[in-house]
Design an enzyme around this catalytic site. Structure first.
Site: not given
Length: 354
Positions: A62-64
């Site tokens: 989900f990160y960036t």
């Protein structure tokens, strides 16, 4: 941070650094774009972490919007350290808003998410794979069984959980133990001087059932650096409402830091990383210099009298039934003139191979 100090994660043989590198700001896409960094900007941060002896890397699909994994994978390959590092990623969040099975913790999404993470990371396995957030729907039996299947397939080495209720983690571990399935070895949770609620159930549960806790946001989104007090801004400044108790905590934190000749941030990180049940604290950075200062947070010890100051200033009074599990109440169970304990001092001395 001492270059040669690594400890076992939970009830496992996996050795990890006491400070993990959080990579939520690796990349400039998606939800985290406001404070994200380009690959060229984070390369010095990554290299500094390795140079300081760190081996515990944390990311998530989900990160960036997946960029964090892609960049991290390239940096690992560039430095030729895949076998040296403990690579951790997480799944749960939706990757396709129109598909009900493109998010959550079910088998279909878990397998899909892992395959996508492996492609972005450029590897055939991850060392630690975590459920990112409890979805409140998927049967825990399905989660545990699927994690076990992924270990047996050689695509993950260890399994764990992040941001779940204590009862859920305890049930997952109990199911794994009862059925000889892959156990959970890690529990990732928010923990700091201003957010100590996990001490009530999560930490003792982890200690008893073999889940080492990794603490995210040990600086409470930057609040414990003192920058908000001076009008500074940061990624959580608009979302967090700080209480009077929180603001009052900054004064003793600053006093302890002054007596030790270190920064408030370093004291806050040290306190978290050396608390009972905490296996590692996750630190992020916007520059190599900032990371170097964070890594130096374990170069000193907080004396007992100063730790008491911090403990008392940040204490969370027991609530509800937990008021009955305090030393004062226990005196009604066993009278003060009869001393009863778990084990005598020295019963299980610390084991180190240095």
């Amino acid at each position: 941070m001492p270059l040669d100090q690594y400890y076992l994660l939970g009830r496992s043989g996996l050795r990890v650094s006491r400070l993990a590198l959080g990579t939520m700001n690796f990349g400039t896409g998606g939800f985290h774009a406001a404070y994200g960094k380009t690959e060229d900007e984070v390369r010095p941060i990554f290299r500094k972490y390795l140079d300081e002896g760190g081996n515990f890397l944390d990311t998530a699909d989900f990160y960036t919007a997946g960029e964090s994994e892609t960049i991290l994978g390239r940096l690992i390959a560039e430095a030729n350290v895949r076998d040296r590092v403990v690579l951790t990623t997480k799944f749960t969040n939706s990757v396709d808003p129109g598909d009900p099975n493109a998010g959550g913790n079910g088998r279909k999404h878990m397998v899909r998410a892992l395959e996508a993470s492996l492609r972005r990371l450029g590897t055939d396995h991850v060392d630690l794979f975590l459920l990112h957030t409890w979805d409140r729907l998927t049967p825990v039996e399905e989660v545990v069984r699927t994690l076990d299947d992924l270990v047996r397939a050689g695509k993950i080495r260890y399994a764990g959980l992040s941001d779940v209720p204590a009862w859920y983690a305890a049930r997952a571990q109990s199911i794994a133990e009862a059925n000889s399935l892959t156990p959970m070895i890690n529990l990732q949770l928010p923990y700091s001087l201003v957010q100590r609620e996990i001490e009530t159930e999560h930490v003792p549960m982890g200690q008893h059932l073999g889940l080492g806790v990794t603490a995210w946001s040990p600086l409470a989104g930057g609040f414990l650096t003192g920058k908000y007090r001076d009008g500074g801004s940061g990624r959580l400044s608009d979302a967090q409402t700080w209480t009077e108790r929180d603001w009052q905590l900054l004064k003793p934190l600053e006093e302890v830091a002054g007596k030790l000749g270190v920064t408030m941030a370093q004291v806050a990180i040290n306190w978290v990383a050396t608390q009972p049940g905490i296996a590692s604290a996750i630190v992020g950075a916007s520059s190599a210099d900032q990371l170097s200062k964070s890594m130096a947070a374990l170069d000193f010890e907080i004396p007992a009298e100063l730790r008491t100051v911090l403990d008392e200033a940040s204490a969370v009074p027991p609530a509800s039934v937990y008021r009955m599990f305090t030393p004062k109440y226990q005196n009604w169970i066993v009278t003060p003139d009869t001393k009863v304990g778990d084990k005598p001092d020295g019963y299980a001395p610390a084991v180190r191979n240095w």
